[in-house]
Design an enzyme around this catalytic site. Structure first.
Site, short mmCIF file in Angstrom:
data_model
loop_
_atom_site.label_atom_id
_atom_site.label_comp_id
_atom_site.label_asym_id
_atom_site.label_seq_id
_atom_site.Cartn_x
_atom_site.Cartn_y
_atom_site.Cartn_z
N ASP A 28 0.84 -1.20 0.00
CA ASP A 28 0.00 0.00 0.00
C ASP A 28 0.87 1.25 0.00
O ASP A 28 0.55 2.24 -0.64
CB ASP A 28 -0.89 0.02 1.25
CG ASP A 28 -1.97 -1.05 1.18
OD1 ASP A 28 -2.05 -1.74 0.14
OD2 ASP A 28 -2.71 -1.20 2.16
N SER A 77 -34.08 -7.24 -18.58
CA SER A 77 -34.16 -7.92 -17.30
C SER A 77 -34.13 -9.42 -17.57
O SER A 77 -33.78 -9.83 -18.68
CB SER A 77 -35.45 -7.49 -16.61
OG SER A 77 -35.46 -8.02 -15.32
N ARG A 131 -29.98 1.28 -14.46
CA ARG A 131 -30.91 0.67 -15.40
C ARG A 131 -32.15 1.52 -15.65
O ARG A 131 -32.62 1.64 -16.77
CB ARG A 131 -31.34 -0.70 -14.86
CG ARG A 131 -31.99 -1.58 -15.87
CD ARG A 131 -32.26 -2.94 -15.27
NE ARG A 131 -33.66 -3.06 -14.95
CZ ARG A 131 -34.56 -3.46 -15.83
NH1 ARG A 131 -34.21 -3.80 -17.03
NH2 ARG A 131 -35.83 -3.51 -15.50
N GLU A 170 -23.08 -5.56 -12.75
CA GLU A 170 -23.77 -5.36 -11.49
C GLU A 170 -22.87 -4.65 -10.49
O GLU A 170 -21.76 -5.11 -10.21
CB GLU A 170 -24.18 -6.74 -10.95
CG GLU A 170 -25.28 -6.74 -9.93
CD GLU A 170 -26.68 -6.71 -10.56
OE1 GLU A 170 -26.81 -6.48 -11.79
OE2 GLU A 170 -27.64 -6.90 -9.80
N CYS A 401 -33.26 2.97 31.17
CA CYS A 401 -32.17 2.11 30.70
C CYS A 401 -32.25 0.74 31.37
O CYS A 401 -32.41 0.65 32.58
CB CYS A 401 -30.83 2.77 31.02
SG CYS A 401 -29.42 1.69 30.71
N CYS A 424 -23.21 4.99 32.95
CA CYS A 424 -23.93 3.71 32.87
C CYS A 424 -22.91 2.57 32.80
O CYS A 424 -21.98 2.61 31.99
CB CYS A 424 -24.83 3.69 31.63
SG CYS A 424 -25.65 2.10 31.38
S1 IVH Z 1 -27.75 -10.73 -17.66
C1 IVH Z 1 -30.08 -9.82 -21.01
N1 IVH Z 1 -26.13 -11.73 -15.84
O1 IVH Z 1 -30.19 -9.62 -12.55
C2 IVH Z 1 -29.11 -9.69 -19.94
N2 IVH Z 1 -27.84 -10.25 -15.14
O2 IVH Z 1 -33.05 -10.16 -12.50
C3 IVH Z 1 -29.73 -9.27 -18.67
N3 IVH Z 1 -27.84 -9.79 -12.73
O3 IVH Z 1 -31.15 -6.78 -14.38
C4 IVH Z 1 -28.86 -9.39 -17.54
N4 IVH Z 1 -26.08 -11.04 -12.24
O4 IVH Z 1 -29.12 -6.60 -12.81
C5 IVH Z 1 -27.18 -10.94 -16.08
N5 IVH Z 1 -24.62 -12.66 -14.35
C6 IVH Z 1 -25.65 -11.86 -14.58
C7 IVH Z 1 -26.30 -11.16 -13.56
C8 IVH Z 1 -27.41 -10.36 -13.87
C9 IVH Z 1 -27.01 -10.22 -11.76
C10 IVH Z 1 -28.99 -8.90 -12.52
C11 IVH Z 1 -29.15 -7.80 -13.53
C12 IVH Z 1 -30.52 -7.99 -14.12
C13 IVH Z 1 -31.20 -8.76 -13.04
C14 IVH Z 1 -32.38 -9.53 -13.56
#
Ligand code: IVH
Length: 661
Positions: A28, A77, A131, A170, A401, A424
């Site tokens: 570090d 999603s 998102r 993520e 207390c 205390c």
């Molecule tokens: S793929 C079409 N891969 O889960 C691709 N999503 O419940 C869409 N997430 O909105 C996402 N890990 O925020 C993908 N390995 C992963 C993921 C992942 C977490 C989250 C992501 C998505 C949500 C859907």
């Protein structure tokens, strides 16, 4: 300019090694020195400053809000599956659309955080967005820039960046960081976050990026919106080479049947991971097949999330009990009928604070649902109203207390209730319990019960009293044999050499958590210098704000605290770091690296043994390494040791070398 370029490349490498690979190759202090040098050069030559410089992670003033950011392609999603049958049905649909062609899948963990899109133009991060509704999100660029595992400029040693790359992934908070953050919030009388996901979301939505920078967020890349390769597995490989953290465990399988054991494997290992996962994602590997499959609404037809069952259990809340913390905060907890949850038996759960109890209308005698947030103490998440026993009364917070019967008061702007008595007995006891705890002075054998007994007996009033405790004092207490009294006094004596960072954290100064203590210790190297420092000296340190500085200065000005410091000094505690190496140390000058799962001792214990014998420890293997001590499942470091012909020891051989075998 040449030096600036070289420094930036070196610093980027180190950030990648440290935050992405978890395999730092410099100390570090070396890293700090490089960063300081770069800062100095950039100050002298402001025309050479660039936004992708590692000095520019936290820059500019806080934004008044977040602007809208339109995504280049929608952030999709995922549809969920909760059983293997649903997975088989997904696979049948996929193969139906593809006319029975063979389909490869990629199996990867589903990280429990929040989705983000990161845009890189010619290799430089230019925009980051949440998102939102999938089409438009919030522009969180300033905050995302503070996440150290996200490259501001892509690593281009092995991979040339395309003109436009949209990295999807993520943002998450590791469990350890979550626990530390909630502890800090609790100490400050604030509400903690319910789980690491909420903590990550809250941290990313901070208006001041300097706050986000202190939150230890991480980022896993899992897709590319623009700039993807012909196969998803290749995209993941590309992202890893560009410097992103990509889930280490992703696997390509040639049919859905092969996915099942991988899912089970994740389910079994999930508690041991350092971050939360809530399932496994299964994706068609071939991008051309993905294209043909398309999407239904917000979910792609080529991927599915296999969700793990929520780790919840139901049990009876027998009683609401109260605890007084070392800052005088009175918190409620639930005493439960013991129940199994995620591999352990639970008989107590947190209720956070009295507002939480009121909002959820939690009553004694209720049937409640408990849940483990991160790998820490379980919490009561809700009540099964329909099973409430007749006559259960709404809970009202105490006005006295539970320890000293003094009045309880609520401070302006805080959710916490405090005991109003500065003397205390709980305060003294809890401060000592914190002082001896594992992340602090790590005094083994000094559990809360024993500390309670010693304080009740009048043998301990503050932490300094620990060092004058006599073996007879301890063994005279009920249930304490001679042997354990001897072990305890030895452990107390050994704690004198724990080092400055632990000592500083152990003092329990408000806002001085483990991380701040480490930074302060590293910079000032002695306790006296820390306490002599002015507000500006302290706030000049990375990630240390005005609250910390103020708290240190006011702590020291309390006469009782100043006296405690002097008594600790008189007891012989080391107040300065880097204690001189004993000249005749057994391992004088030898550098040790520990790797794999250690079973005979912890890493901290091992480091203490090495240092006590005059040796040093390092985190990576190089030509300078004298010995590598390999535990179970040792990987890369062990291989490297072999290739460099470094001596390899088992845990037993290591102990034998120290004469402790
Ligand atoms: S793929 C079409 N891969 O889960 C691709 N999503 O419940 C869409 N997430 O909105 C996402 N890990 O925020 C993908 N390995 C992963 C993921 C992942 C977490 C989250 C992501 C998505 C949500 C859907």
């Amino acid at each position: 300019m040449k030096e600036i370029d070289a420094l930036r490349a070196q610093i980027r490498r180190q950030e990648y090694n440290y935050y992405v690979l978890d395999r730092p190759e410099m100390s570090d202090a070396e890293y700090d020195a490089l960063l300081e040098r770069l800062k100095k050069l950039e100050a002298e030559h402001p025309e050479l400053k660039t936004p992708d410089s590692p000095t520019q992670r936290v820059g500019g003033a806080a934004a008044p809000g977040f602007g809208a950011a339109q995504h280049i392609t929608p952030l999709l999603s995922l549809a969920n599956a909760f059983s293997l049958e649903e997975l088989t049905a997904f696979d049948a649909r996929v193969r139906g659309v593809l006319g029975g062609e063979p389909v490869e899948y990629v199996v990867e963990p589903k990280i429990d955080g929040l989705a983000c899109s990161l845009i890189y133009e010619n290799g430089v991060l230019t925009r980051a967005a949440t998102r939102g509704d999938g089409l438009t999100g919030e522009n969180v660029t300033a905050n995302i820039r503070t996440v150290r595992s996200i490259p501001l400029r892509l690593l281009e040693e092995k991979e040339t960046a395309p003109a436009l790359l949209d990295v999807r992934g993520e943002v998450y908070m590791p469990r350890g960081a979550f626990t530390r953050l909630n502890q800090e919030k609790e100490d400050a009388g604030e509400n903690g976050f319910a789980n690491p996901r909420n903590a990550a979301a809250g941290s990313l939505r901070q208006l001041d990026p300097a706050v986000t920078a202190r939150r230890e967020l991480g980022f896993f890349a899992y897709a590319a919106g623009t700039g993807a390769r012909a196969y998803h597995s290749e995209t993941l490989g590309m992202l890893a080479r560009m410097g992103f953290q990509v889930s280490a465990g992703y696997k390509v399988v040639s049919n859905i049947e092969e996915a099942a054991p991988l899912i089970e494997d994740y389910a079994a290992r999930r508690q041991k991971l350092s971050f939360d996962i809530d399932g496994v994602v299964i994706k068609v590997n071939d991008a051309a097949q993905q294209e043909r499959l398309g999407a239904t609404g917000k979910d792609p037809r080529w991927a599915i999330a296999y969700k793990f069952p929520a780790e919840e259990a139901q049990t009876r809340l027998k009683k609401i009990i109260l605890r007084v913390g070392r800052t005088g905060v009175v918190t409620p907890a639930a005493e439960l009928d013991p129940v199994k949850l995620a591999g352990s038996t639970i008989s107590r759960a947190t209720l956070h604070n009295f507002d939480y109890v009121a909002q959820k209308d939690i009553r004694e005698g209720d049937m409640v649902i408990i849940h483990k947030a991160g790998d820490i103490i379980p919490e009561v998440v809700r009540v099964r109203q329909e099973e409430r026993p007749p006559g259960a009364l709404p809970y009202s917070p105490p006005d006295a207390c539970p320890e000293c019967a003094a009045r309880i008061e609520r401070r302006e702007g805080e959710v916490a209730f405090y005991c109003s008595n500065p003397h205390c007995p709980a305060l003294g006891r809890e401060k000592i319990i914190h002082f001896v705890s594992r992340p602090a002075m790590d005094i083994e054998g000094a559990g809360p019960r024993l500390i309670g007994a010693l304080t009740d007996a009048g043998l301990l009033r503050d932490a300094a009293d620990l060092y004058v405790l006599k073996r007879e004092d301890i063994s005279r207490l009920e249930r304490q044999g001679d042997k354990s009294a001897e072990n305890l006094t030895a452990a107390i004596a050994a704690s004198k050499e724990r080092g400055l960072a632990r000592l500083l954290f152990a003092l329990g100064i408000r806002h001085v958590g483990e991380k701040a203590a480490k930074t302060l210790a590293r910079h000032f190297s002695t306790l006296d210098r820390i306490f002599a420092a002015g507000e500006e000296d302290i706030t000049a340190l990375p990630d240390i704000g005005g609250k910390v500085a103020e708290s240190i200065i006011s702590w020291r000005s309390v006469p009782a605290n100043a006296e405690l410091i002097e008594r600790l000094r008189a007891a012989g505690l080391t107040f300065a770091d880097s204690p001189p190496v004993p000249a005749d140390g057994l391992l004088k000058g030898a550098v040790f690296v520990f790797t794999g799962a250690l079973e005979r001792f912890t890493r901290d214990e091992a480091a203490a043994m090495v240092e006590a014998a005059g040796g040093q420890t390092a985190s990576s293997v190089s030509k300078k390494t004298g010995y590598v001590v390999a535990g179970k499942d040792a990987g890369g470091k062990l291989e490297k040791a072999r290739s460099l012909d470094v001596r390899i020891l088992s845990e037993e051989e290591f102990l034998a070398l120290l004469g402790k075998g």
